[in-house]
Design a protein around this motif. Structure first.
Motif, PDB file in Angstrom:
ATOM      1  N   ALA A   1       2.535   1.651  -3.387  1.00  0.00           N
ATOM      2  CA  ALA A   1       1.535   2.043  -4.399  1.00  0.00           C
ATOM      3  C   ALA A   1       1.129   3.510  -4.209  1.00  0.00           C
ATOM      4  O   ALA A   1       0.992   4.264  -5.182  1.00  0.00           O
ATOM      5  CB  ALA A   1       0.308   1.135  -4.315  1.00  0.00           C
ATOM      6  N   ALA A   2       0.969   3.913  -2.954  1.00  0.00           N
ATOM      7  CA  ALA A   2       0.586   5.309  -2.692  1.00  0.00           C
ATOM      8  C   ALA A   2       1.710   6.255  -3.098  1.00  0.00           C
ATOM      9  O   ALA A   2       1.460   7.359  -3.599  1.00  0.00           O
ATOM     10  CB  ALA A   2       0.254   5.487  -1.211  1.00  0.00           C
TER      11      ALA A   2
ATOM     12  N   GLY B   1       4.848   9.399  -8.530  1.00  0.00           N
ATOM     13  CA  GLY B   1       5.296   8.730  -9.757  1.00  0.00           C
ATOM     14  C   GLY B   1       6.553   7.921  -9.487  1.00  0.00           C
ATOM     15  O   GLY B   1       7.460   8.382  -8.786  1.00  0.00           O
TER      16      GLY B   1
ATOM     17  N   ALA C   1       1.486   6.628  -6.816  1.00  0.00           N
ATOM     18  CA  ALA C   1       0.327   7.436  -7.205  1.00  0.00           C
ATOM     19  C   ALA C   1       0.581   8.922  -6.952  1.00  0.00           C
ATOM     20  O   ALA C   1       0.206   9.778  -7.748  1.00  0.00           O
ATOM     21  CB  ALA C   1      -0.902   6.962  -6.436  1.00  0.00           C
ATOM     22  N   LYS C   2       1.239   9.222  -5.846  1.00  0.00           N
ATOM     23  CA  LYS C   2       1.428  10.632  -5.479  1.00  0.00           C
ATOM     24  C   LYS C   2       2.623  11.258  -6.220  1.00  0.00           C
ATOM     25  O   LYS C   2       2.546  12.389  -6.689  1.00  0.00           O
ATOM     26  CB  LYS C   2       1.648  10.700  -3.956  1.00  0.00           C
ATOM     27  CG  LYS C   2       2.051  12.042  -3.416  1.00  0.00           C
ATOM     28  CD  LYS C   2       0.853  12.923  -3.139  1.00  0.00           C
ATOM     29  CE  LYS C   2       1.294  14.304  -2.629  1.00  0.00           C
ATOM     30  NZ  LYS C   2       0.214  15.269  -2.615  1.00  0.00           N
TER      31      LYS C   2
ATOM     32  N   LYS D   1       0.832  -1.220   0.000  1.00  0.00           N
ATOM     33  CA  LYS D   1       0.000   0.000   0.000  1.00  0.00           C
ATOM     34  C   LYS D   1       0.862   1.263   0.000  1.00  0.00           C
ATOM     35  O   LYS D   1       0.575   2.239  -0.696  1.00  0.00           O
ATOM     36  CB  LYS D   1      -0.872   0.024   1.270  1.00  0.00           C
ATOM     37  CG  LYS D   1      -2.235  -0.622   1.096  1.00  0.00           C
ATOM     38  CD  LYS D   1      -3.079  -0.341   2.310  1.00  0.00           C
ATOM     39  CE  LYS D   1      -4.328   0.427   1.907  1.00  0.00           C
ATOM     40  NZ  LYS D   1      -5.200   0.727   3.045  1.00  0.00           N
TER      41      LYS D   1
END
Ligand code: GLA
Length: 392
Positions: free
Chosen positions: A12-13, A19, A16-17, A9
């Motif tokens: 992945a976060a 790159g 997402a935030k 997690k």
């Protein structure tokens, strides 16, 4: 949530935030305190263990002077310029733990970092349970950012800078126990600490034994005054003993024996005398406990845990109704060898030494009795001592 899921997690976060992948990811566990309570800042002894839950901190350097922090569990983002790094006194106070650690990684001159960083962190330690979620955040931060900036420190120096961040930036006057346990933990073993000499060794627990943490629903917050006032009383008592004992070399309660306390306690106020005898007795119990563990006498070790709780209850007064009820319920269960409050006290969790084969029965029995008294349910989890902090 399992550690692997937390890691996935967090990474992945981060993608997402910001790159891409983080340059470094560090993991640091929480801890349980097994024997030896409020002895760390009295330069005494503790048995503790790192747990199998913790915080993952993923970070990359920034191209500019900006620091961006994402706290995944809180779903909050904090941004600050390198030149403006300072304690966060309201709102996102969690940022103080990260920024304080960053500050002390650079010896109090964060501008020396030259560039900022971007980070995402998340964990699976329940907050307020007395499992040192904050120390696990400090230590994960120190390891990850140390690697990002190429700063090398030995383990004890790392633990100390994290403690300094708590003391000076987060307003928590804690000792070194939580940070050292997170760093020096080892699977299947306890950490035996000597806080005068900062000596940390791993002591094997043997087979067929585990801990059960029982989280009460009573409040636990060490930044409130009760922890600080206990610490102050211990320091006052140490000064008094340094004056009356003729043997010299007395700087902390570690240097005072039970016999000396009995002889000289009359010169202290009743409250200060009560506070002082707790760490003095705890030091003796840790030393006895080490000898019992060596012989494989877990029942004897467990009995010392019960004594420790009595000392908290009667002398240090850092227990509460809920923790007392858990320990009293544990005493009636033959598969529990010992139980006591764990950590600062005033709420939080109890640590039970248990036969893991009977874990369900123990949890059911304690939950039943707790519920009958307080109406709500405690959270029981089996803990196996686990490895300490590391880069992932
Ligand atoms: C808290 C503090 C530690 C230690 C314990 C009590 O966990 O953070 O430094 O003092 O309480 O033993």
């Amino acid at each position: 949530m399992l550690n692997q899921e937390v890691y996935d997690k967090v990474v992945a976060a981060f993608a997402a935030k910001f790159g891409g992948k983080p340059a470094k990811v560090a993991y640091a566990p929480g801890r349980i305190e097994v024997l030896g309570n409020h002895t760390d800042y009295n330069e005494g002894y503790v048995f503790s263990a790192a747990i199998d839950k913790g915080t993952f901190f993923a970070a990359s350097p920034a191209d500019d002077g900006k620091i961006t922090l994402v706290a995944l569990n809180m779903d909050e983002t904090y941004e600050v310029e390198l030149s403006a790094v300072a304690p966060v006194k309201s709102g996102m106070t969690w940022a103080s733990y990260v920024l304080g650690t960053f500050n002390w990684l650079f010896d109090g001159n964060p501008a020396a970092a030259g560039k900022g960083f971007k980070a995402v962190f998340g964990g699976n330690i329940p907050l307020g349970a007395g499992l040192s979620s904050s120390a696990s955040l400090d230590v994960a931060t120190a390891l990850a950012l140390g690697a990002v900036y190429g700063i090398e420190k030995d383990k004890t120096a790392l633990a100390k800078l994290c403690q300094k961040a708590e003391n000076t930036w987060a307003g928590c006057p804690c000792g070194l126990l939580d940070q050292a346990s997170s760093i020096y933990g080892k699977a299947g073993a306890l950490v035996k600490s000597d806080f005068r000499y900062c000596k940390f060794e791993n002591v094997s627990m043997g087979e067929g034994i585990a801990f059960m943490m029982v989280k009460s629903n009573a409040k636990h917050a060490l930044v409130d005054g009760a922890y600080a006032s206990r610490r102050q009383a211990c320091e006052d008592a140490a000064k008094y003993f340094a004056g009356v004992l003729k043997k010299g070399g007395v700087t902390h309660l570690r240097d005072v024996t039970m016999a000396e306390w009995v002889l000289y306690r009359g010169g202290l106020s009743e409250t200060t005398a009560k506070r002082a005898v707790h760490p003095i007795g705890e030091d003796e119990r840790v030393i006895q406990g080490a000898a019992l563990l060596e012989k494989g006498d877990l029942k004897g070790f467990g009995a010392l845990m019960y004594d420790s709780h009595e000392s908290s209850r009667n002398w240090f007064e850092n227990s509460c109704e809920e923790l007392d009820a858990i320990v009293d319920a544990a005493k009636a269960i033959p598969e529990v060898y010992g139980a006591r409050l764990s950590g600062g006290g005033f709420g939080g969790s109890c640590c039970l030494l248990v036969d893991p084969a009977a874990a369900d029965k123990i949890a059911a029995q304690i939950t039943k009795e707790y519920k009958a008294k307080f109406g709500d349910e405690p959270v029981c989890s089996v803990i196996q001592p686990s490895d300490g902090a590391h880069l992932v």
